[in-house]
Design a protein around this motif. Sequence first.
Motif: not given
Length: 307
Positions: A7-12
Amino acid sequence: MNVPTIPERLEAAIIFLRGEEDGRAWLGALPDQLSDYAERWGLELDSIAENGAMSCCAYCTEVETGRAAVLKIPVDLEAGNTEMRMIDRWAAGNAAPSVLRHDVDTGVFLMTRIIPGTVAWPGGDPAESASFATLLSRLNAPDLPEPPVLKDIADIAQMRMGWARERFDDPRFAEAVERVDAHRHLADAQHVLERLLSTTERRHVLHADLQAKNILQGPDLWYTIDPLGAVGDVNAEAALWVAIQDGPRTVAERLDDLATHPLLTPNRLHAWTYVFAVAEYRPYLPASGERIELFISDIDQAIADAI
């Protein structure tokens, strides 16, 4: 092996924590790690949790047993091994998931999945305080296995106070900080914290981040995940949960709910809650912020000074 999309949120969150170069390198190696452990431990990967910054949690199923599980890959080896031992310890008291597998060389572990596993966000029901009280008792059940070596709660509390200082110096929050006299409260809270730490008589094994986001709803009980781990005053453990909420039940009402818990001392619980309410005051979270504002504006400093 089919590896779910990160997920993008985890990456960020990972990149924010580790920095651009290191974070992207860790994320780049993550799909192979997930695939490797899924093959090694016989797992079918379902999806990856969006939340977190210290690890990646993959929801999965044990192929052989059909059991729902969570594969946790920590960013830090030592933190992963400490968390695994804390979870395993509390599983013996039916307060956390059960550890199914563990790789001591990487800190990666597999645990049972709490069902339904929704976050136990407090609302306005006094029964939520009873559920928390029961969880607190299970976390401190007699004859649990020995914990790993842990930090002192002083280190965790001072870390939170440091974050608050940075936040209160942020010009974006200047108006709210001035309105609630946050810097004065921070100085008072530091004084109260020092008194609490110097007068602690009995030290418990603490989760040290036992706020709602780390508490999951099980079939009939609450369970905890994601401990920081510390030793110290158990009143600090309960105080964080009392302070960090955004439901309509006030801080004072939650304190009343927990006043008769056999592990807690009302005046110390009150004082620890003041410390964490100030440290966790965030003007950009209106419901939580207004709740804390109400509490610290009515604080009886005489109670805190009497600790």
